[in-house]
Design a protein around this motif. Structure first.
Motif, mmCIF file in Angstrom:
data_model
loop_
_atom_site.group_PDB
_atom_site.id
_atom_site.type_symbol
_atom_site.label_atom_id
_atom_site.label_comp_id
_atom_site.label_asym_id
_atom_site.label_seq_id
_atom_site.Cartn_x
_atom_site.Cartn_y
_atom_site.Cartn_z
ATOM 1 N N LEU A 1 38.682 -22.998 7.446
ATOM 2 C CA LEU A 1 38.045 -21.693 7.213
ATOM 3 C C LEU A 1 38.437 -20.715 8.326
ATOM 4 C CD1 LEU A 1 36.077 -19.855 5.735
ATOM 5 C CD2 LEU A 1 34.202 -20.919 7.031
ATOM 6 N N ALA A 2 38.418 -21.194 9.549
ATOM 7 C CA ALA A 2 38.744 -20.329 10.683
ATOM 8 C C ALA A 2 40.169 -19.828 10.558
ATOM 9 C CB ALA A 2 38.574 -21.113 11.986
ATOM 10 N N ASP A 3 41.034 -20.751 10.218
ATOM 11 C CA ASP A 3 42.432 -20.390 10.061
ATOM 12 C C ASP A 3 42.581 -19.317 8.991
ATOM 13 O OD1 ASP A 3 45.290 -21.063 10.616
ATOM 14 O OD2 ASP A 3 45.238 -21.471 8.449
ATOM 15 N N TYR A 4 41.848 -19.509 7.893
ATOM 16 C CA TYR A 4 41.920 -18.543 6.801
ATOM 17 C C TYR A 4 41.392 -17.181 7.239
ATOM 18 C CZ TYR A 4 40.683 -15.876 2.721
ATOM 19 O OH TYR A 4 40.562 -14.860 1.831
ATOM 20 N N ASN A 5 40.194 -17.188 7.848
ATOM 21 C CA ASN A 5 39.585 -15.928 8.286
ATOM 22 C C ASN A 5 40.516 -15.154 9.212
ATOM 23 O OD1 ASN A 5 37.218 -15.909 6.858
ATOM 24 N ND2 ASN A 5 35.952 -16.783 8.507
ATOM 25 N N VAL A 6 41.130 -15.860 10.123
ATOM 26 C CA VAL A 6 41.999 -15.191 11.080
ATOM 27 C C VAL A 6 43.249 -14.657 10.377
ATOM 28 C CG1 VAL A 6 43.471 -15.513 13.096
ATOM 29 C CG2 VAL A 6 41.156 -16.489 13.056
ATOM 30 N N ALA A 7 43.842 -15.529 9.522
ATOM 31 C CA ALA A 7 45.101 -15.143 8.882
ATOM 32 C C ALA A 7 44.927 -13.971 7.946
ATOM 33 C CB ALA A 7 45.692 -16.337 8.130
ATOM 34 N N SER A 8 43.809 -13.949 7.222
ATOM 35 C CA SER A 8 43.689 -12.914 6.199
ATOM 36 C C SER A 8 42.685 -11.830 6.577
ATOM 37 C CB SER A 8 43.299 -13.555 4.873
ATOM 38 O OG SER A 8 42.070 -14.230 5.040
ATOM 39 N N GLY A 9 42.122 -11.913 7.787
ATOM 40 C CA GLY A 9 41.203 -10.871 8.233
ATOM 41 C C GLY A 9 39.893 -10.855 7.480
ATOM 42 N N ASP A 10 39.519 -11.983 6.905
ATOM 43 C CA ASP A 10 38.261 -12.055 6.158
ATOM 44 C C ASP A 10 37.114 -12.499 7.069
ATOM 45 O OD1 ASP A 10 37.768 -11.316 3.545
ATOM 46 O OD2 ASP A 10 39.161 -12.844 2.763
ATOM 47 N N ASP A 11 35.930 -12.423 6.500
ATOM 48 C CA ASP A 11 34.778 -12.909 7.277
ATOM 49 C C ASP A 11 33.886 -13.773 6.404
ATOM 50 O OD1 ASP A 11 32.915 -13.341 9.245
ATOM 51 O OD2 ASP A 11 31.918 -11.383 8.971
ATOM 52 N N LEU A 12 34.383 -14.927 6.020
ATOM 53 C CA LEU A 12 33.573 -15.867 5.246
ATOM 54 C C LEU A 12 32.822 -16.746 6.232
ATOM 55 C CD1 LEU A 12 36.200 -16.902 2.520
ATOM 56 C CD2 LEU A 12 34.443 -15.101 2.416
ATOM 57 N N VAL B 1 30.106 -18.989 2.198
ATOM 58 C CA VAL B 1 29.748 -17.807 1.406
ATOM 59 C C VAL B 1 30.308 -16.558 2.085
ATOM 60 C CG1 VAL B 1 27.635 -18.861 0.541
ATOM 61 C CG2 VAL B 1 27.572 -17.461 2.643
ATOM 62 N N ARG B 2 30.216 -15.434 1.349
ATOM 63 C CA ARG B 2 30.582 -14.167 1.979
ATOM 64 C C ARG B 2 29.541 -13.837 3.055
ATOM 65 N NH1 ARG B 2 31.763 -13.403 -3.360
ATOM 66 N NH2 ARG B 2 29.624 -12.718 -3.769
ATOM 67 N N ALA B 3 29.941 -13.141 4.100
ATOM 68 C CA ALA B 3 29.067 -12.910 5.250
ATOM 69 C C ALA B 3 27.717 -12.336 4.855
ATOM 70 C CB ALA B 3 29.774 -11.983 6.248
ATOM 71 N N ASP B 4 27.702 -11.428 3.884
ATOM 72 C CA ASP B 4 26.417 -10.806 3.560
ATOM 73 C C ASP B 4 25.540 -11.701 2.684
ATOM 74 O OD1 ASP B 4 28.143 -10.547 1.491
ATOM 75 O OD2 ASP B 4 27.966 -8.355 1.283
ATOM 76 N N ALA C 1 39.333 -16.113 -3.651
ATOM 77 C CA ALA C 1 38.525 -15.903 -4.855
ATOM 78 C C ALA C 1 37.080 -15.606 -4.475
ATOM 79 C CB ALA C 1 38.598 -17.134 -5.762
ATOM 80 N N LEU C 2 36.595 -16.276 -3.435
ATOM 81 C CA LEU C 2 35.220 -16.020 -2.974
ATOM 82 C C LEU C 2 35.120 -14.614 -2.411
ATOM 83 C CD1 LEU C 2 32.352 -16.970 -2.219
ATOM 84 C CD2 LEU C 2 33.312 -17.907 -0.098
ATOM 85 N N SER C 3 36.080 -14.258 -1.597
ATOM 86 C CA SER C 3 35.976 -12.957 -0.947
ATOM 87 C C SER C 3 36.155 -11.829 -1.954
ATOM 88 C CB SER C 3 36.953 -12.897 0.235
ATOM 89 O OG SER C 3 38.057 -12.132 -0.086
ATOM 90 N N GLU C 4 36.902 -12.078 -3.052
ATOM 91 C CA GLU C 4 37.084 -11.065 -4.087
ATOM 92 C C GLU C 4 35.925 -11.027 -5.079
ATOM 93 O OE1 GLU C 4 39.283 -8.733 -4.287
ATOM 94 O OE2 GLU C 4 40.530 -9.390 -2.597
#
Ligand SMILES: Nc1ncnc2c1ncn2[C@@H]1O[C@H](COP(=O)(O)OP(=O)(O)OP(=O)(O)O)[C@@H](O)[C@H]1O
Ligand SMILES: Nc1ncnc2c1ncn2[C@@H]1O[C@H](COP(=O)(O)OP(=O)(O)OP(=O)(O)O)[C@@H](O)[C@H]1O
Ligand SMILES: [Mg+2]
Ligand SMILES: [Mg+2]
Lengths: 223, 275, 343, 343, 223
Positions: free
Chosen positions: B73-84, B215-218, B56-59
């Motif tokens: 968070l790390a697990d999520y970022n890796v699994a879904s290719g996100d960069d939170l 937060v989102r990276a930016d 929801a945050l990344s969207e």
């Protein structure tokens, strides 16, 4: 004992508010899901072999679609629908998204209920309507649906209660309502007073909905 | 829609900051009030599942969330290719093993059942706790990605069942022991003192379990969002409420954002290398 | 051009289960119904009458053959064109098939809605129809509150509602008392006479045929075994089936139990006298017998009007000298047929 | 003790909606049906016949009054005792009411299952019944595969299956062709004669009454307006309703269109001759007329047997000298009634 | 692409195992819940006003009971039932408890479906059976249920699909099966391949179940 009364008094405004949200949520999703289900269910019924608009291919596609959507666990379904909700509603969270997801899930559940109820309509009366030269669309509107109205009322009552149940999953994506409240503030916080007072209201609402449905169906079926 | 008016400045009345969390906790009300005092309008989105706040945050449904630790968070970022990215820490919550029937790990007879949370990260963390007290042995010594399938049955003393994190406390009557997250201790009336085993928040290896604002990276340098972190970290009244909600287990920890981000990067690398 | 022309039509129902028997309900039937005919179809139960009539308006597809209405082959029509044809055909169902969800009034209004009659005209037309079938006071009742005959009358009103050019009546009076039957038959006759509606009447009541049908076809096991003008079939039935039906109206040839009973009650010889309006008067018979001093009784039979013409079939018991009887009979001459019942 | 005794029974249906009218379907009816009677009930559609018969076996509770079967008041029975009474009563339904979920065979077997007949006996009994109603070949079909008349025959077989002491037949032959009707009526008569079954026959076909009913009651608007031995009601109907029904069987008093047609075709005076088997022979009439040199034609009517007795009602057209006609008629004497048709 | 194939190959044994568990779980709960629902639903139908065993009080109690159980969110229901499960099964966790909870929840949901289908039975045939002197119990067994058999098949098909959905909630008390697997190892681990391959099997199973139901109902209804 006194504590309980006091706690309940404190809860009351919140419970009222959540009841309102639940009613709103269920009413709106019943409206959309109910209409959607009516459409899809009727389409299933009329396109089946021997139906007034027999269309084996259309039936096959619809039937497969309903079978595809229905068994998806609702939690996953909500999540899978989020991208669509974002496109349509601008967000993937909150009560409107819940309404959106429930409406779509309900469409396919209700479709089956509608289909089943229509199948019980006496083929003789459909034939009588065909003999007058009525078009399939008119027959659906003026014969099939009205003849099945009593059972349909009961089917929709069934569906409404299922929606109340579904709406409690709302809490996953930040929805509100009695079910979500019972889960988040009662169940997940081990506060039985909250859980059971919210549930009590859900049950009362259900009794009213079912009572209304039974009464209406009895009036329409006249037996 | 919950988005608000994106033209208006973030945190204004017309475009409140949307914070996602999974804790149905009263301290969030206090937090909203504190932010309002600083002129920041905040909305809390209460979500039920750990799985929801990150997508929801990344969207863009949320502006910031606070419910997870770096490991998750790390697990999520890796699994879904996100960069939170984390921008502030809150607390480390030791994960403890509790039992109604036994006063110590040694008393637990062989072959009994222990329940642990079923989400990927807490499951692994709980298994590591169990391994650390000799109740189970994990394949390859265990990792932050271990699951019940990695238990080597012949070398383990107990059966392990993974259930929803919210069920663990309620399952105590059924089993010899349960690994219970902080979120469910207070309301279940269990004190963190009763733990018969737990991991150690002061251990350097516990760093990835520090809970963070994400937060989102930016948005990492967004002033309003960083200000919210300061408000959280700086108000004792709020922290007391958080502690109450956590059943006394919270170890408040303030770690600079760049260290958090570095730790995240490290854990992510570790996860990637495991795959 | 015949109004309805049925050419070599067959309808077979496929077996339900593998290995079951195919039921040939209608088997190579050809019939022509002229415009303005009241065409009767009779036959034993299961002969295929209902099936035949359901083929005419395409409620069931034919297995073979063709059916033309006004020269248009309806078996090849579908969709809007078939519906248009159907709108011109009223149908009375053997099992009534009323809509449970509608009041009597709304049931009768249904075909009017289909043809798009405006609401106010509809109301007036329905009231008129309900008055006609004697159900004004049941207008707001629902089908299950009506007796069998009342339901049948609703079905009749519904079939007539949209003033069809063809009326298919499947056992339209089977549940009706004689008064209502009379009224319905009078109405059908009037509808036929005044509006020129072509009517196909399916019935097992020969009486109904006698009163309104101009032509009649006799069905047996899916086939038409006899057909012709009603008077001809009544007076000169060719098949056993037709004879059996005719006998129910002109009950004149006693047999079985009835014959045994007659023989018990009357000790003379039994003769049947058959006469049509073409032949000479049966009075001659009675006169001759009376003059011959022979004692006789009318014991069975009667005189009927079939389609407004007289047809008589009487059985008399005669007691007297054999020679005198023979003389009397010999003196009668042509136009009347006298046969002794010897069985 | 009468087999069925109905005392002052009323059945009212409450209105569906507030303000609706109560329908009094049966209104203060008293009737006694003796053991072994074949009791006919006739009446216009909606007269309350079906309702009355449904009260007899307690399918509907009475609003008032009492019904005794074998001296037991069934209106006060319930549960197992009522069911036991019902097991001794077979019922043929106007709307057949066959079980869709069962084959024909299994429908007929149903009452046998209820009375607990062993499976092998059941099989034999069902086969026998199906043979009797001519549906051996449909044994394994389902109701919707049968024609209307076939369905009715299944209903009859079912009602007779358990050899009931009372048979309630609600329009048991309304969908049947004459041959099947004959067979069914013969069967009912045999069942009545040989097994002593008491039968209540509801029908609108007066013919059926004439052939099997020993007594008959005429209903009108829920009330019994006339009742008595069949022969008496036929020969001396007291009410317009009864006359209307009688006329369908002994079609002898032409009126309306028929009369106009007769007058057109015959230029003499019209007389009706009515005679029963009690009176003198109608031959006297013909003899007298013939002797008087008067020309006459039989133009309408007939001779029927009602319950095995002769009853005649003939219309003749007479042409000749008025004085001669008067003389001839005067010479006839009692036992025969002659009336001029003046309308 | 190759990765995907490889991952699927690795998943296959697990998917097979979980499919087996799901089938077992659904079959057993359908057996118990289906029987329970048949009982309760038939009881609702026969005790209603005008029913063959009209018992207003019994109806009221049953009706209220069904209305009380049905709207309780399944998650809460499972937890609320745990003490009962402990008393009956000796544990509050695991597949047997899931079967236990689903069976009870299904009993009340199916009860309504059964009730609705029975209401469509033609009153005329019930009357014909009453006229033969059949007892209410016999009428239920030999007339009402067989006459409603076609629609009931569709109702049970509907319920079976709902059970497949319910069984996925199993994961919260440590149950297994395709739904739980999709949730635990797919959804909660953000692994779409697991989620969708498990779902694909669920959907295939559903298509088969529904296809079988439709086919059976068509055979029985014969139209
Ligand atoms: N359930 C009901 N509710 C209201 N009115 C009813 C009900 N059943 C029957 N009636 C009415 O009671 C009257 C008698 O009906 P019944 O069925 O006994 O007539 P019937 O003599 O059998 O007629 P038919 O020869 O047409 O079958 C009718 O006017 C009918 O409309
Ligand atoms: N859907 C069907 N499937 C199989 N057989 C059928 C079907 N419909 C009718 N039949 C059979 O076709 C034959 C003709 O039936 P139909 O209904 O046309 O008879 P009918 O002449 O109208 O008889 P009745 O006078 O009894 O109404 C019967 O033997 C019947 O069993
Ligand atoms: Mg027919
Ligand atoms: Mg009747």
């Amino acid at each position: 004992m006194n504590d309980l009364v006091e706690q309940l008094q404190e809860l009351l405004p919140t419970l009222f508010e959540q009841t309102g949200i639940t009613l709103w949520l269920v009413a709106v999703s019943l409206l959309f899901g109910g209409l959607g289900g009516l459409l899809v269910g009727t389409a299933l019924y009329v396109t089946r072999r021997g139906g007034v608009l027999a269309q084996p291919v259309a039936f096959w596609v619809l039937n497969a679609l309903v079978n595809t959507i229905r068994p998806i666990p609702f939690i996953i379904f909500i999540v899978a629908l989020q991208p669509v909700a974002r496109a349509v509603l601008g967000t993937g969270l909150g009560t409107n998204v819940i309404i959106f997801s429930i409406s779509i899930a309900a469409t396919f559940g209700i479709a089956r209920i509608v289909e089943q109820n229509l199948i019980s309509v006496d083929p003789g009366v459909i034939e009588a309507a065909r003999a007058t030269g009525a078009s399939p669309w008119r027959i659906i509107r003026t014969v099939i649906l009205p003849e099945a109205f009593g059972p349909l009322i009961l089917g929709y009552t069934f569906a409404t209660v299922a929606l109340i149940d579904m709406s409690s999953v709302a809490s996953i994506i930040g929805g509100e309502g009695l079910g979500a409240y019972a889960l988040d503030y009662g169940y997940r916080r081990f506060d039985p007073v909250v859980t059971w007072s919210a549930l009590a209201i859900i049950i009362v609402v259900t009794q009213l909905v079912q009572g209304l449905g039974n009464w209406l169906a009895r009036r329409i079926l006249r037996h | 829609a919950g988005g608000g008016d994106s033209e208006a400045a973030l945190g204004s009345e017309d475009n409140p900051v949307r914070i996602g969390t999974t804790d149905p906790a009263d301290y969030w009300d206090t937090f909203v009030d504190l932010a309002a005092e600083e002129g920041i309008s905040v909305e809390i989105e209460l979500l039920a599942e750990y799985t929801e706040p990150n997508p929801a945050l990344s969207e863009g449904d949320l502006d910031i969330n606070q419910f997870q630790h770096i490991q998750y968070l790390a697990d999520y970022n890796v699994a879904s290719g996100d960069d939170l990215q984390p921008i502030g820490s809150t607390a480390i919550y030791p994960l403890g093993l509790y039992s109604q029937q036994y006063d110590s790990v040694e008393d637990i007879p062989d072959g009994e059942t222990i329940v642990i949370p079923n989400d990927v990260v807490n499951q692994a963390r709980a298994l590591l706790v169990l391994q650390s007290v000799g109740l189970v042995t994990l394949e390859d010594g265990g990792s932050t990605a271990s699951s019940v399938q990695d238990i080597i049955e012949d070398e383990s003393r107990v059966e392990v069942t993974a259930v929803d994190a919210s069920i663990t406390a309620g399952s105590l009557p059924d089993v010899a022991g349960a690994v219970i997250n902080n979120n469910f201790l207070g309301s279940a009336g269990i004190s963190s003192q009763d733990a018969i085993a737990a991991d150690d928040p002061s251990d350097p290896s516990a760093l990835p379990y520090v809970n963070v604002f994400v937060v989102r990276a930016d948005d990492v340098d967004n002033e309003v969002l960083n200000q919210l972190v300061d408000i959280y970290q700086g108000n004792q009244e709020l922290l007391d409420e958080v502690q109450e909600f956590a059943g006394g287990t919270a170890v408040f920890t303030v770690i600079p954002a760049d260290e958090l981000q570095a730790s995240l990067a490290e854990v992510q690398e570790q996860i990637e290398s495991q795959q | 051009m015949p109004h309805i022309s049925i050419t070599d039509v067959t309808k077979a129902y496929a077996p339900r289960r593998r290995g079951g028997a195919t039921v040939v309900a209608v088997d190579g039937v050809s019939l022509e119904v002229e415009r303005g005919d009241v065409f009767g179809v009779i036959g034993y139960s299961g002969a295929g009458k209902s099936t035949l009539v359901r083929l005419i308006n395409g409620l069931e597809p034919v297995t073979q053959g063709s059916i033309q209405i006004d020269g248009v082959d309806v078996t090849s029509l579908s969709g809007a064109r078939l519906r248009e044809v159907r709108q011109g055909i009223g149908m009375i169902f053997q099992r009534f098939n009323l809509l449970r969800s509608r009041t009597i009034r709304a049931n009768v209004a249904y075909p009017l809605e289909v043809v798009g009659m405006p609401r106010d005209q509809r109301r007036a037309r329905v009231d008129e129809l309900l008055r006609f079938v004697g159900l004004e006071d049941k207008a707001d009742a629902y089908p299950e509150q009506l007796s069998g005959g009342q339901q049948q009358r609703v079905g009749i009103a519904r079939a007539l509602a949209a003033e069809p050019a063809i009326l298919l009546a499947d056992e339209a009076t089977s549940a009706l008392d004689p008064e209502t039957t009379d009224e319905v038959l009078d109405l059908l006759a009037r509808v036929n006479r005044e509006l020129g509606v072509t009517i196909v009447v399916i019935t097992h009541e020969m009486d109904v045929i006698a009163r309104i049908a101009t032509k009649v076809a006799v069905m047996e096991q899916g086939r038409v075994v006899e057909s012709g003008a009603t008077y001809d079939v009544f007076t000169r039935p060719q098949t056993d089936t037709a004879r059996c039906f005719v006998r129910t109206v002109v009950r004149a040839l006693p047999d079985g139990d009835a014959l045994v009973a007659l023989r018990e009650q009357h000790d003379g010889r039994l003769f049947t006298i058959s006469f049509t309006d073409e032949g000479a008067s049966e009075a001659r018979v009675f006169g001759a017998l009376a003059r011959a001093g022979v004692d006789f009784h009318l014991v069975h039979g009667g005189v009927d009007d079939i389609q407004g013409r007289v047809y008589g079939l009487l059985t008399i018991a005669v007691r007297g000298d054999d020679a005198a009887v023979a003389d009397a009979i010999a003196s009668i001459g042509s136009g009347v047929t006298i046969t002794e019942v010897t069985a």
